[in-house]
Write a protein that holds these residues in place. Structure first.
Motif, mmCIF file in Angstrom:
data_model
loop_
_atom_site.group_PDB
_atom_site.id
_atom_site.type_symbol
_atom_site.label_atom_id
_atom_site.label_comp_id
_atom_site.label_asym_id
_atom_site.label_seq_id
_atom_site.Cartn_x
_atom_site.Cartn_y
_atom_site.Cartn_z
ATOM 1 N N GLU A 38 4.960 -11.354 12.144
ATOM 2 C CA GLU A 38 4.547 -10.383 13.171
ATOM 3 C C GLU A 38 3.125 -10.699 13.613
ATOM 4 O O GLU A 38 2.179 -10.562 12.838
ATOM 5 C CB GLU A 38 4.630 -8.965 12.590
ATOM 6 N N THR A 40 0.117 -9.554 15.720
ATOM 7 C CA THR A 40 -0.310 -8.312 16.353
ATOM 8 C C THR A 40 -0.999 -8.601 17.686
ATOM 9 O O THR A 40 -1.793 -9.539 17.797
ATOM 10 C CB THR A 40 -1.283 -7.535 15.455
ATOM 11 N N GLY A 65 3.491 -7.501 17.148
ATOM 12 C CA GLY A 65 3.139 -6.201 16.579
ATOM 13 C C GLY A 65 2.097 -5.510 17.434
ATOM 14 O O GLY A 65 1.538 -6.104 18.361
ATOM 15 N N GLY A 155 0.967 -1.042 6.007
ATOM 16 C CA GLY A 155 -0.338 -0.395 6.051
ATOM 17 C C GLY A 155 -0.821 -0.071 4.650
ATOM 18 O O GLY A 155 -0.344 0.877 4.029
ATOM 19 N N GLY A 156 -1.708 -0.921 4.145
ATOM 20 C CA GLY A 156 -2.282 -0.670 2.824
ATOM 21 C C GLY A 156 -1.434 -1.157 1.665
ATOM 22 O O GLY A 156 -1.741 -0.862 0.510
ATOM 23 N N ILE A 157 -0.358 -1.885 1.962
ATOM 24 C CA ILE A 157 0.521 -2.371 0.887
ATOM 25 C C ILE A 157 0.035 -3.735 0.415
ATOM 26 O O ILE A 157 -0.394 -4.571 1.217
ATOM 27 C CB ILE A 157 1.985 -2.460 1.379
ATOM 28 N N GLY A 176 2.738 -6.585 5.702
ATOM 29 C CA GLY A 176 1.393 -6.596 5.116
ATOM 30 C C GLY A 176 0.645 -7.859 5.469
ATOM 31 O O GLY A 176 1.231 -8.848 5.933
ATOM 32 N N SER A 177 -0.649 -7.788 5.250
ATOM 33 C CA SER A 177 -1.502 -8.922 5.617
ATOM 34 C C SER A 177 -2.136 -9.581 4.404
ATOM 35 O O SER A 177 -2.979 -10.455 4.565
ATOM 36 C CB SER A 177 -2.595 -8.436 6.574
HETATM 37 O O1 LIG Z 1 -1.350 -3.675 14.086
HETATM 38 C C1 LIG Z 1 -0.465 -2.844 13.943
HETATM 39 O O2 LIG Z 1 0.429 -2.640 14.745
HETATM 40 C C2 LIG Z 1 -0.429 -2.019 12.758
HETATM 41 O O3 LIG Z 1 0.384 -1.169 12.716
HETATM 42 C C3 LIG Z 1 -1.346 -2.251 11.662
HETATM 43 C C4 LIG Z 1 -0.791 -3.235 10.654
HETATM 44 O O4 LIG Z 1 0.549 -2.999 10.402
HETATM 45 C C5 LIG Z 1 -1.567 -3.154 9.434
HETATM 46 O O5 LIG Z 1 -2.914 -3.373 9.719
HETATM 47 C C6 LIG Z 1 -1.147 -4.166 8.422
HETATM 48 O O6 LIG Z 1 -1.353 -3.590 7.214
HETATM 49 P P1 LIG Z 1 -2.380 -4.143 6.123
HETATM 50 O O7 LIG Z 1 -1.524 -4.930 5.195
HETATM 51 O O8 LIG Z 1 -2.923 -2.891 5.538
HETATM 52 O O9 LIG Z 1 -3.406 -4.960 6.840
#
Ligand SMILES: O=C(O)C(=O)C[C@H](O)[C@H](O)COP(=O)(O)O
Length: 210
Positions: A38, A40, A65, A155-157, A176-177
Motif C-alpha cells: 500500500e 500512501t 492508501g 495504525g500503531g501495530i 503497518g509500516s
Molecule cells: O495513510 C493512511 O491512510 C493511514 O491510514 C495511516 C497508516 O495506515 C498508518 O500510518 C500506518 O500505520 P503505522 O504502522 O502506525 O505507521
C-alpha cells in the motif's frame, strides 16, 4: 481478484519520498514474502511510485492508501493501483471507489460506521487507527453482533502485536509500516527491509498456532 484481506497476512504501508526508491523497496518487500503493498498518497512522489512499481515489479500487487477524494481514486487507478485503501469514508468516496472497478477497503473506527458500510453492501474494511481506536479488544467485541464484517486493522501495530490481531476471526490481514524503518529507507538498506518483511510474512505461523 482475491480479496485484499487475503493476499498476505501483513500489508506494508509505504510512504515514498523519493520515487527512485519505489522499485527497489517493492522488490525487497516481495523478496521477503509480502506481495501486497500500500503506497500512501501522502507524498508528491506517491503516484509516480505506484506507476513505477506497477510497471517494473509484476509480482507486486500495488495499491494506493490515504485515498480520500474521488479525484485520487481516478489518479491512483490510472497510475496502476490494484486496490484502494482509505483512512475513513464518505458516500461520495465510497461511490468513486465502487465505480473504480478495483477492490477497496474503506476505513472505519466505530460500530456505526461498520453498520453503515454493511448497509451499503461493503463487508471488508480497514480498522483505523487500530491501536488508538480500541485494538484487539474492540475488534473482538465487534465480532459478536457483526461477524459478517472483516477487517484490516492498521495504525500503531508492530511485530509483537500483529499476531494478536491475526488470531481474530474477523481479521484478514494487518497493515503497518514497521518493516520500513525511516533510517533503513533513508540509507537504502534494502537488505534490512527484506529481512523485516520476511519476519512479518512469517507471522502467519503465529496465527496458525492460535
Ligand atoms: O495513510 C493512511 O491512510 C493511514 O491510514 C495511516 C497508516 O495506515 C498508518 O500510518 C500506518 O500505520 P503505522 O504502522 O502506525 O505507521
Amino acid at each position: 481478484m482475491t480479496s485484499v484481506l487475503d493476499l498476505a497476512p501483513v500489508v506494508p504501508v509505504v510512504v515514498v519520498d523519493d520515487p527512485s526508491d519505489a522499485v527497489p523497496l517493492a522488490r525487497a518487500l516481495i523478496a521477503g514474502g509480502l506481495p501486497a503493498i500500500e503506497v500512501t498518497l501522502r507524498t508528491p512522489a506517491a503516484l509516480e511510485a505506484i506507476r513505477a512499481i506497477a510497471d517494473a515489479v509484476p509480482d507486486a500487487v500495488v495499491g494506493a492508501g490515504t485515498v480520500i477524494t474521488p479525484e485520487q481514486v481516478t489518479r491512483a487507478v490510472t497510475a496502476g493501483a490494484r486496490f484502494l485503501v482509505s483512512p475513513g469514508w464518505t458516500d461520495l468516496l465510497l461511490e468513486a471507489m465502487r465505480a473504480s472497478g478495483v477492490p477497496y477497503l474503506p476505513g472505519v473506527s466505530t460500530t456505526s460506521e461498520v453498520v453503515a458500510l454493511l448497509e451499503r453492501g461493503v463487508r471488508e474494511m480497514k480498522f483505523f487507527p487500530a491501536e488508538a481506536a480500541g485494538g484487539t479488544a474492540y475488534l473482538k467485541s465487534l465480532n459478536g453482533p457483526l461477524p459478517q464484517a472483516r477487517f484490516c486493522p492498521t495504525g500503531g501495530i508492530g511485530p509483537t502485536t500483529a499476531p494478536d490481531y491475526l488470531a481474530l476471526p474477523n481479521v484478514g490481514c494487518v497493515g503497518g509500516s514497521w518493516m520500513l524503518p525511516a533510517d533503513a529507507v533513508a540509507a537504502r538498506d534494502w537488505g534490512r527491509v527484506e529481512a523485516l518483511a520476511r519476519e512479518a510474512a512469517g507471522l502467519t505461523g503465529s496465527r496458525a498456532q492460535v
